[in-house]
Design an enzyme around this catalytic site. Sequence first.
Site, PDB file in Angstrom:
ATOM      1  NE  ARG A  13     -10.491  20.634  14.100  1.00 18.84           N
ATOM      2  CZ  ARG A  13     -10.954  19.489  14.464  1.00 18.84           C
ATOM      3  NH1 ARG A  13     -10.160  18.745  15.152  1.00 18.84           N
ATOM      4  NH2 ARG A  13     -12.221  18.948  14.006  1.00 18.84           N
ATOM      5  CG  ASN A  51     -13.825  28.713   9.814  1.00 17.99           C
ATOM      6  OD1 ASN A  51     -13.991  28.112   8.580  1.00 17.99           O
ATOM      7  ND2 ASN A  51     -13.347  28.247  10.872  1.00 17.99           N
ATOM      8  CE1 TYR A  68     -21.732  21.176   8.328  1.00 17.88           C
ATOM      9  CE2 TYR A  68     -22.163  20.575   6.037  1.00 17.88           C
ATOM     10  CZ  TYR A  68     -21.387  21.011   7.303  1.00 17.88           C
ATOM     11  OH  TYR A  68     -20.136  21.713   6.561  1.00 17.88           O
ATOM     12  CE  LYS A 120     -21.910  24.791   7.719  1.00 16.75           C
ATOM     13  NZ  LYS A 120     -20.884  25.819   8.063  1.00 16.75           N
ATOM     14  CG  ASP A 168     -11.697  26.766  17.804  1.00 13.66           C
ATOM     15  OD1 ASP A 168     -12.082  25.953  18.266  1.00 13.66           O
ATOM     16  OD2 ASP A 168     -11.593  26.834  16.688  1.00 13.66           O
ATOM     17  CB  THR A 185     -10.480  20.201   7.521  1.00 15.70           C
ATOM     18  OG1 THR A 185     -11.871  19.609   7.466  1.00 15.70           O
ATOM     19  CG2 THR A 185     -10.196  21.208   6.318  1.00 15.70           C
ATOM     20  CG  MET A 234     -11.056  24.825   5.561  1.00 17.52           C
ATOM     21  SD  MET A 234     -12.533  25.038   4.424  1.00 17.52           S
ATOM     22  CE  MET A 234     -13.750  24.183   4.950  1.00 17.52           C
ATOM     23  CG  ASP A 252     -19.561  28.064  22.966  1.00 19.59           C
ATOM     24  OD1 ASP A 252     -20.188  28.233  21.535  1.00 19.59           O
ATOM     25  OD2 ASP A 252     -19.930  27.343  23.692  1.00 19.59           O
ATOM     26  CB  VAL A 253     -19.767  30.622  17.316  1.00 19.62           C
ATOM     27  CG1 VAL A 253     -18.515  31.021  16.894  1.00 19.62           C
ATOM     28  CG2 VAL A 253     -20.240  29.157  17.235  1.00 19.62           C
TER      29      VAL A 253
HETATM   30  P1  NAD Z   1     -12.605  21.713  11.379  1.00 21.56           P
HETATM   31  O1  NAD Z   1     -13.413  20.739  12.332  1.00 21.56           O
HETATM   32  O2  NAD Z   1     -11.198  21.376  11.391  1.00 21.56           O
HETATM   33  O3  NAD Z   1     -12.550  23.292  12.377  1.00 21.56           O
HETATM   34  C1  NAD Z   1     -13.723  23.830  12.679  1.00 21.56           C
HETATM   35  C2  NAD Z   1     -13.376  24.644  13.898  1.00 21.56           C
HETATM   36  O4  NAD Z   1     -14.503  25.114  14.315  1.00 21.56           O
HETATM   37  C3  NAD Z   1     -12.579  24.080  15.121  1.00 21.56           C
HETATM   38  O5  NAD Z   1     -11.438  24.541  15.437  1.00 21.56           O
HETATM   39  C4  NAD Z   1     -13.760  23.824  16.071  1.00 21.56           C
HETATM   40  O6  NAD Z   1     -13.169  23.897  17.595  1.00 21.56           O
HETATM   41  C5  NAD Z   1     -14.348  25.058  15.899  1.00 21.56           C
HETATM   42  N1  NAD Z   1     -15.766  25.112  16.705  1.00 21.56           N
HETATM   43  C6  NAD Z   1     -16.440  24.204  16.708  1.00 21.56           C
HETATM   44  N2  NAD Z   1     -17.380  24.344  17.692  1.00 21.56           N
HETATM   45  C7  NAD Z   1     -17.105  25.682  18.126  1.00 21.56           C
HETATM   46  C8  NAD Z   1     -17.853  26.692  18.700  1.00 21.56           C
HETATM   47  N3  NAD Z   1     -18.839  26.306  19.490  1.00 21.56           N
HETATM   48  N4  NAD Z   1     -17.517  27.984  19.074  1.00 21.56           N
HETATM   49  C9  NAD Z   1     -16.088  28.059  18.411  1.00 21.56           C
HETATM   50  N5  NAD Z   1     -15.632  27.421  17.625  1.00 21.56           N
HETATM   51  C10 NAD Z   1     -16.087  25.962  17.511  1.00 21.56           C
HETATM   52  O7  NAD Z   1     -13.404  21.965  10.276  1.00 21.56           O
HETATM   53  P2  NAD Z   1     -13.426  22.730   8.813  1.00 21.56           P
HETATM   54  O8  NAD Z   1     -13.406  21.721   7.883  1.00 21.56           O
HETATM   55  O9  NAD Z   1     -12.146  23.774   8.865  1.00 21.56           O
HETATM   56  O10 NAD Z   1     -14.508  23.636   8.756  1.00 21.56           O
HETATM   57  C11 NAD Z   1     -14.645  25.074   8.738  1.00 21.56           C
HETATM   58  C12 NAD Z   1     -16.058  25.567   8.240  1.00 21.56           C
HETATM   59  O11 NAD Z   1     -16.122  25.025   7.058  1.00 21.56           O
HETATM   60  C13 NAD Z   1     -17.106  24.669   9.026  1.00 21.56           C
HETATM   61  O12 NAD Z   1     -18.199  26.051   9.148  1.00 21.56           O
HETATM   62  C14 NAD Z   1     -17.678  23.626   8.152  1.00 21.56           C
HETATM   63  O13 NAD Z   1     -18.991  23.440   8.452  1.00 21.56           O
HETATM   64  C15 NAD Z   1     -17.444  24.508   6.913  1.00 21.56           C
HETATM   65  N6  NAD Z   1     -17.340  23.469   5.719  1.00 21.56           N
HETATM   66  C16 NAD Z   1     -16.300  22.576   5.746  1.00 21.56           C
HETATM   67  C17 NAD Z   1     -16.347  21.648   4.775  1.00 21.56           C
HETATM   68  C18 NAD Z   1     -15.184  20.411   4.565  1.00 21.56           C
HETATM   69  O14 NAD Z   1     -15.280  19.655   3.694  1.00 21.56           O
HETATM   70  N7  NAD Z   1     -14.070  20.323   5.688  1.00 21.56           N
HETATM   71  C19 NAD Z   1     -17.084  21.723   3.554  1.00 21.56           C
HETATM   72  C20 NAD Z   1     -18.022  22.816   3.554  1.00 21.56           C
HETATM   73  C21 NAD Z   1     -18.084  23.659   4.747  1.00 21.56           C
END
Ligand code: NAD
Length: 250
Positions: A15, A89, A154, A158, A36, A189, A17, A62-63
């Site tokens: 799901r 990601n 966090y 990061k 995922d 998201t 990004m 699972d990462v």
């Molecule tokens: P999201 O929660 O929609 O998607 C994150 C995905 O990572 C999910 O599908 C989740 O199931 C998966 N995930 C979580 N733990 C996991 C694990 N142990 N193993 C495998 N998959 C796992 O979030 P997003 O906003 O799409 O975030 C994607 C990336 O972008 C993340 O690294 C997040 O930190 C980063 N990010 C997001 C934002 C934002 O504003 N949304 C901003 C900066 C950075």
Amino acid sequence: MRLEGKVALISGGARGMGAVEAKLFVQEGAKVVFGDVREEEGQRLEAEIAESGGEAVFTKLDVTSADDWQSAVDLAVSRFGKLDILVNNAGIFDNATVENTTVEAWDRVLGINAKGVFLGSKSAIGAMREAGGGSIVNISSTAGLTGSTVSSAYNASKGAVRLLTKATAVQFGSEKIRANSVHPGPIETDMVKQVFLDDESLRDERIAAIPQGRFGKPEEVANCVLFLASDEASYMTGSELVVDGGWTAQ
Ligand code: NAD
């Protein structure tokens, strides 16, 4: 097509990004393995991509598990012949000051956001070497560049991604393996919706602080990830691509 002939592996692709990136990469000619912990959503996306005629396969990943990463890399090589691109990601957010962050939350956030990127890169490098080079795109955040009032673990995770990216770039540059980090600001998201769910005023405050006056869209990050993944970014490695509507420019 900008990724014609390439094979990509994307973590956290069920799901958000990661899912947008999986679809975009397929549209641009790549064959994609995406992993995922959300198996149902991952399988649904696999079926959706297949219906549109693209080649993408979902795998449970699972990462934090070195074994899961090895299986995902092996799947890319056995199914599609090689591995050229890794997008680290997957990530989770935690909202607490240093004082209020629990040890469990610290370990969970650092485990997924930092160790997950380390394990992904460690597992993919051998296959990329075999392929004659590759591109690793690590999703950090503006929280990997500046501090925040609430996101302690966090922030730390990061920031770790930012410098692990540079270490990877320095260590494997001579083998044509590039590594770059992407630093999104708030993007619409589920993760961001969750953060601002109970606090509309915090949301408005954040938006007011962004020069473009809005949160970003997942597609606006995915386009940057696509660029770094592609050969168009052939002389870019160890760099930081900020995608934040001007937030950190101030
Ligand atoms: P999201 O929660 O929609 O998607 C994150 C995905 O990572 C999910 O599908 C989740 O199931 C998966 N995930 C979580 N733990 C996991 C694990 N142990 N193993 C495998 N998959 C796992 O979030 P997003 O906003 O799409 O975030 C994607 C990336 O972008 C993340 O690294 C997040 O930190 C980063 N990010 C997001 C934002 C934002 O504003 N949304 C901003 C900066 C950075």
